[in-house]
Structures are given as C-alpha cells and as structure tokens.
Design an enzyme around this catalytic site. Structure first.
Site, PDB file in Angstrom:
ATOM      1  N   SER A 119      38.980  39.551  55.143  1.00 23.09           N
ATOM      2  CA  SER A 119      39.777  40.100  54.341  1.00 23.09           C
ATOM      3  C   SER A 119      40.608  41.426  54.857  1.00 23.09           C
ATOM      4  CB  SER A 119      39.149  40.776  53.047  1.00 23.09           C
ATOM      5  OG  SER A 119      37.955  41.623  53.298  1.00 23.09           O
ATOM      6  N   LYS A 137      43.392  37.751  43.254  1.00 16.69           N
ATOM      7  CA  LYS A 137      43.996  37.623  44.618  1.00 16.69           C
ATOM      8  C   LYS A 137      45.280  36.569  44.475  1.00 16.69           C
ATOM      9  CE  LYS A 137      40.666  40.084  46.726  1.00 16.69           C
ATOM     10  NZ  LYS A 137      39.239  40.266  47.079  1.00 16.69           N
ATOM     11  N   HIS A 143      40.427  34.852  49.887  1.00 15.36           N
ATOM     12  CA  HIS A 143      41.793  35.159  50.493  1.00 15.36           C
ATOM     13  C   HIS A 143      42.361  33.665  50.798  1.00 15.36           C
ATOM     14  CE1 HIS A 143      41.757  39.315  50.243  1.00 15.36           C
ATOM     15  NE2 HIS A 143      40.501  39.488  50.591  1.00 15.36           N
TER      16      HIS A 143
HETATM   17  C1  LIG Z   1      38.084  41.083  47.008  1.00 14.06           C
HETATM   18  C2  LIG Z   1      37.114  40.144  47.615  1.00 14.06           C
HETATM   19  C3  LIG Z   1      35.679  40.002  46.892  1.00 14.06           C
HETATM   20  C4  LIG Z   1      35.511  41.025  45.644  1.00 14.06           C
HETATM   21  O1  LIG Z   1      36.354  40.227  44.480  1.00 14.06           O
HETATM   22  P1  LIG Z   1      36.865  41.155  43.401  1.00 14.06           P
HETATM   23  O2  LIG Z   1      36.909  40.017  42.015  1.00 14.06           O
HETATM   24  O3  LIG Z   1      37.822  41.992  43.594  1.00 14.06           O
HETATM   25  O4  LIG Z   1      35.545  41.808  43.064  1.00 14.06           O
HETATM   26  C5  LIG Z   1      34.884  39.415  47.372  1.00 14.06           C
HETATM   27  N1  LIG Z   1      34.753  38.884  48.758  1.00 14.06           N
HETATM   28  C6  LIG Z   1      35.973  39.036  49.455  1.00 14.06           C
HETATM   29  C7  LIG Z   1      36.016  38.279  50.654  1.00 14.06           C
HETATM   30  C8  LIG Z   1      37.050  39.539  48.866  1.00 14.06           C
HETATM   31  O5  LIG Z   1      38.214  39.871  49.628  1.00 14.06           O
END
Ligand SMILES: *Cc1c(COP(=O)(O)O)cnc(C)c1O
Length: 397
Positions: free
Chosen positions: A183, A243, A211
C-alpha cells in the site's frame, strides 16, 4: 486522566519535534466529477491522495443506489449478521463478490482491518507460526499478534527468505500472508513464488489484495489475474471495498468451508453490527461498473505510464512501481512534510507518509492516480514535483 495529561502532552510534543505528528484536514466538499477537494475555508486542491482508483466513490449511479436503498430499508442494519442484521443486499453482494473472485463463497466484513484480524485469529493459534512480508499492512500484523502465534517476518518481497522460514518448522506454520500490492510502495508481491512455496508445504497463502482488485488485470481480478494465477494459488483472498470500488467495507473469499468456519469463529464478524445495507447496495453498483467499464483500468494504466515518464524526465525520485500508487522517495520526515506543504500551496493534495507507517529514513510523498484525473491535472502535478526537486537540489549544493 488529570495525572496523565502532562505525559500525553510531552509525547505529543516529542512527535511534533520529530516532524512525526499527524493532522487531519477537513474536506468540505469533493466535486462529483474531477478530483477537486474543497477544504473548510474554501480553498480548492487537486486530490492525488485517495485510493478511489477507478473514480467510483462519487459516481452518480453508485450514490443513487445507496440513496434508493436507504429510502427503502433505512440507514442502519440494527444488529450483527448472526442476530437479525443480515439482509438481502448483503447476501447478493456476497454472491457477486464470490463470482467476481471465482471462489465458492465470500463473506462481508465492516472493514479490511477487521477482515484481516478475522483471518489471522481464526486460522492461527498459540502453538503455531505465521509468516509475513516485512511491509505487510498493519492489520495483518495486528491480526497475527492477536492470534498469539509466533510472528516471523521476511525481508520485503523476498520469497527465498519466506521459504527458509517455512522450512525451519513447516509442521507448526499455519499461514503465509502478504499484501498483493503494497500500500505504501505500490509494488507487487512475488506471488508465483510464494504460491508454489505454500503449495509445496500444504500451507494456506493469504493474499490481501486491497489495492489490486478492480485495478490490475483486464477483468480487474487483481494481482492473481495479473500473474495469471488461479484461485487455488491463494486459497484465502482478502479484498477491501473502500478503495477501487469506491464504497466501504471488505470481504474474505475462499472455499465454502473457510467461509462457514469464519462465520462461526471470527470474533470481528460475530461481535459487531452488520454493515448498513445501503453501503452494500452502493458496492454492488460499483462492482458492476468496475467489472464492465474496463476503459477505467485502461485509462488508469495510461496515466501511470504517463506520470512515470514525465516525472522521470524532470528527475523526480520514483520507486519501482507499475501501479497507481507512485511513491516519491524523499528520506526524512522533514523533507516529505516540506514537499507536502509546497504542493498544497501550489494547489495539489499529496500526503507525506512518515514512520511508523513506513520504515525510518524512507519518508515519502504517496502519489495515487485515478482514472478520473485529467491529463492537465497530471501534468500540473509533475511540473510542481519537478520544481520542488530542483529547488531541493539547489539548496543541497
Ligand atoms: C486499506 C487496507 C486495509 C484496511 O482496509 P479498510 O477497509 O480501510 O479497513 C487492509 N489491507 C491493506 C493492504 C490496505 O491497504
């Protein structure tokens, strides 16, 4: 509380002095199209910081689906899934996510953080080991810690070290887990190697593709599709919905037995209120658009190529990333913060990422691209990055 206040204030002052104190900005309004943020006070900035890669968060069809569902079913689900909070929109979304990820079943969670806690705590126990990439998302690490298992971490993307850690005690190794796309770095996990290693030791590979899903692969199938791997390569897939899908929530996808086990055992599933159904309705609309409108992925990847070529031409220190996450490596927290301030003054919102989110000495600007950015917005950002880099080099001389 009174006694604690001076200690907390001292800790905050220390963060401030180290340039590590974080602050929120209040967004008054994000335009329905384009990437403009209006801050409280009226200033407008072009947003290069969000994970809304496909431009779906403010898509009118997605927003209308949420509103129509709320008008019909109300805002809240009223209970956890196992009591009376599980609705038809949840059930349909789970079926659609299972089909999209080519798995037997999928299970919705309120957040990706909770989905990762669920997987790690339900599938690893005290006498076992779990093996993670050093740059895995905090929620995988926290889940591993909460499970009580021994947590072992290999050097970033080093499948050879992962294999050596497993081979030291395969019988007691419960899980191998990795982000699909990292990320804060934008690079990909070495999935073909990790998958074959996990298979050789009859070990579960967990891939958190927060992502990658919606973004990578012609279908948007994520990092597995990118590498041409089938679902058997990573029997446990975690995806987030806040996302590329522009909504909110997360899911775990896998075999029917895995999902049934999580429903019984995962405490972050059992002991929490179900996601609001209007959120699930919005996600269903977004998933459909993400699936059908492959031009969004093509546009996004064209912008990634364009950004990299233009930024390299003006000497911007990019990382080795082929995804919409394009870190600009600056080193010190002070340098990253100064760059963030200069870009904001020039009308661009890009956020400095500092320790402990990234290792010490690797502070950066995290630029994220979206299919909704215009060419002119991209060129404007690159021009400012080049200007900031040139003045930093001049100062260093
Ligand atoms: C954003 C993210 C999460 C957490 O997801 P949320 O729904 O925002 O709690 C978990 N793993 C990765 C790799 C992320 O980038």
């Amino acid at each position: 509380m009174k006694r604690q206040a001076p200690a907390l204030e001292a800790a905050l002052a220390q963060l401030e002095a180290a340039q590590l104190r974080r602050a929120r900005v209040t967004i008054e309004h994000g335009a329905a199209t384009g990437r403009i943020l209006r801050l409280a006070g009226g200033r407008e900035l072009v947003d290069f910081s969000s994970n809304d890669y496909l431009g779906l968060a403010r898509h009118p069809t997605v927003a209308r689906s949420m509103a129509a569902c709320a008008a019909h079913l109300g805002a809240g689900s009223g209970a956890s899934h196992l009591i009376s909070g599980h609705g038809a929109e949840h059930a349909r979304l789970e079926e659609e996510l299972a089909a999209f990820t080519q798995r037997e079943r999928a299970l919705l969670f309120s957040t990706g953080y909770m989905a990762n806690l669920a997987v790690m705590t339900a599938l690893a126990g005290r006498s076992e080991r779990v093996i993670l990439d050093r740059l895995c998302h905090a929620s995988l690490i926290d889940g591993a810690r909460l499970s009580g298992a021994q947590l072992l971490r290999y050097a970033h993307a080093d499948a050879g070290e992962a294999a050596r850690l497993i081979e030291a005690d395969p019988a007691h190794t419960a899980l191998l887990a990795t982000d699909g796309v990292f990320s804060m770095d934008g690079d990909l996990a070495p999935l073909p190697q990790l998958a074959s290693c996990a298979r050789a030791h009859d070990l579960w590979l967990v891939v958190d593709d927060a992502h990658g899903l919606g973004v990578l692969g012609a279908r948007g199938g994520g990092v597995l599709e990118h590498f041409g791997l089938g679902s058997d390569a990573a029997p446990i897939l975690v995806g987030t919905l806040g996302k590329a899908f522009g909504s909110f929530g997360a899911f775990v996808a896998g075999s029917a037995a895995l999902i049934e086990f999580l429903i019984q055992k995962a405490r972050t599933y059992v002991y929490t209120t179900a996601l609001p159904q209007p959120v699930a309705a919005a996600t269903r609309a977004a998933l459909n658009i993400a699936r059908l409108e492959s031009w969004r992925r093509e546009r996004l990847m064209a912008l990634v190529a364009r950004f990299r070529a233009a930024a390299q031409a003006v000497g911007v220190p990019l990382a080795d990333s082929s995804t919409p996450i394009q870190p600009v490596l600056l080193g010190s927290a002070a340098a990253a913060l100064a760059a963030q301030r200069e870009l904001a003054a020039a009308g661009y919102w890009v956020v400095a990422i500092r320790p402990p989110t990234v290792p010490a000495g690797s502070a950066r600007l995290r630029v994220t691209l979206s299919a909704a950015h215009s060419d002119a917005q991209l060129e404007g950002l690159v021009e400012q990055l080049g200007r900031i880099g040139a003045s930093a080099r001049a100062q260093a001389q």
